[in-house]
Design an enzyme around this catalytic site. Sequence first.
Site, mmCIF file in Angstrom:
data_model
loop_
_atom_site.group_PDB
_atom_site.id
_atom_site.type_symbol
_atom_site.label_atom_id
_atom_site.label_comp_id
_atom_site.label_asym_id
_atom_site.label_seq_id
_atom_site.Cartn_x
_atom_site.Cartn_y
_atom_site.Cartn_z
ATOM 1 N N GLU A 140 3.103 17.461 31.687
ATOM 2 C CA GLU A 140 2.727 16.379 30.393
ATOM 3 C C GLU A 140 2.351 15.162 30.954
ATOM 4 O O GLU A 140 1.502 14.542 30.498
ATOM 5 C CB GLU A 140 3.934 16.335 29.628
ATOM 6 C CG GLU A 140 4.385 17.564 28.862
ATOM 7 C CD GLU A 140 3.121 17.935 27.842
ATOM 8 O OE1 GLU A 140 2.672 16.985 27.300
ATOM 9 O OE2 GLU A 140 2.940 19.270 27.632
ATOM 10 N N CYS A 179 -11.463 21.900 18.165
ATOM 11 C CA CYS A 179 -11.317 20.544 17.310
ATOM 12 C C CYS A 179 -11.976 19.383 18.653
ATOM 13 O O CYS A 179 -11.131 18.627 18.522
ATOM 14 C CB CYS A 179 -10.226 20.245 16.527
ATOM 15 S SG CYS A 179 -10.634 18.781 15.438
ATOM 16 N N CYS A 219 -15.992 24.286 14.420
ATOM 17 C CA CYS A 219 -15.266 24.543 13.354
ATOM 18 C C CYS A 219 -15.287 25.907 12.738
ATOM 19 O O CYS A 219 -14.478 26.420 12.141
ATOM 20 C CB CYS A 219 -16.036 23.699 12.294
ATOM 21 S SG CYS A 219 -15.823 22.082 12.573
ATOM 22 N N CYS A 252 -11.979 27.686 13.775
ATOM 23 C CA CYS A 252 -10.857 26.904 13.538
ATOM 24 C C CYS A 252 -9.901 27.531 12.421
ATOM 25 O O CYS A 252 -10.617 27.662 11.315
ATOM 26 C CB CYS A 252 -11.186 25.441 13.222
ATOM 27 S SG CYS A 252 -9.676 24.428 12.969
ATOM 28 N N CYS A 257 -9.813 21.898 6.020
ATOM 29 C CA CYS A 257 -10.097 20.594 6.910
ATOM 30 C C CYS A 257 -10.971 19.656 5.876
ATOM 31 O O CYS A 257 -12.042 19.826 5.667
ATOM 32 C CB CYS A 257 -11.017 21.001 7.874
ATOM 33 S SG CYS A 257 -11.386 19.557 8.809
#
Length: 343
Positions: A41, A196, A203, A206, A212
């Site tokens: 992370e 994205c 798109c 997605c 959206c």
Amino acid sequence: MSNHWQAQEFATKVIAYYHAKGRKDLPWHNTHDAYKIWLSEVMLQQTQVKTVIPYYQNFLEKFPTVLDLANADIDQVLHLWSGLGYYSRARNLHKAAQMVRDNFQGEFPQSQAELESLPGVGRSTAGAIAAFAFNKPTAILDGNVKRVLARCFAIEGWYGQAKVLNQLWELSEKLTPEHETGAYNQAMMDLGAVVCKRSKPLCDECPLAQKCQALEQQRIDELPHKNPRKARPTKSIYWLLYINDEQVLLEKRPPTGIWGGLWSIPEISLDEYQATNQQKLAPILHKFSHYDLNIQPLIMQTKPNLGIMEPDSTCWYSLTEPEPLGLPTPVSKLLATLKESLD
């Protein structure tokens, strides 16, 4: 929350995407080891996956556990981090490992608040560790997640502003499910990274496209709003190269600030120094996130005045038998060029 989405419906679609298409093959996937998750992370903050992978693997080979990292010398840590940038992350990583050793008996704390007490661990990183390592229902909000939410819910404004960031956190908290939080969080990051994307988002692929708002309003290119940036400033310096028998004088930089704690070439600003009779090497342009640095290396004909420098803050670095020191990328490149000129 927009009346377009119910939180449960949103989470269900995201989790289904994870099981069908989510990334599960990266080196830090398929583990509940808090140390490995934390390391990944921190490395992934502001850095792309493909860049991180070899650094992550080298780190784990050298420091297999948090105690190995805590007991390491900071120069070793910075050496392994060299080239990854944003070096405060490496210094904080080392401090946090020592805190886990000294304050938490060598075991990562599990609560969001205790995780956030570790240097360099913010709210989103703490949420990721809690969710992935300890199965806690904690929300995250990294750059990828911000982009997905800003587009899905047509969030106005740049998320460097507190008001916009608070709005995104509120959304993230409401949408994050109690169950399968790890799968949900991983999928949200994957959606931002793979689908994205900042430019040319996919798109058609997605799972959230149906509702959206950015897509519906034809504002995909506009959202999320960009930082209304000022012109990039430029700074110019000389690097003073003192060379002695295939060795170059290096100076340790202060612990904070640009390249903090790394070994670099002594520098001086252009207005502090008149470069006379010194051999100029090819100039170097180094781009930081907020400004450009113009570097003019000079081969010095004089001896260095080591008396004005802090003891332990200088060393003669062998070009032929280099020590494992933390070096900024442009320093490494210049030293490699100097070594080639010796061969």
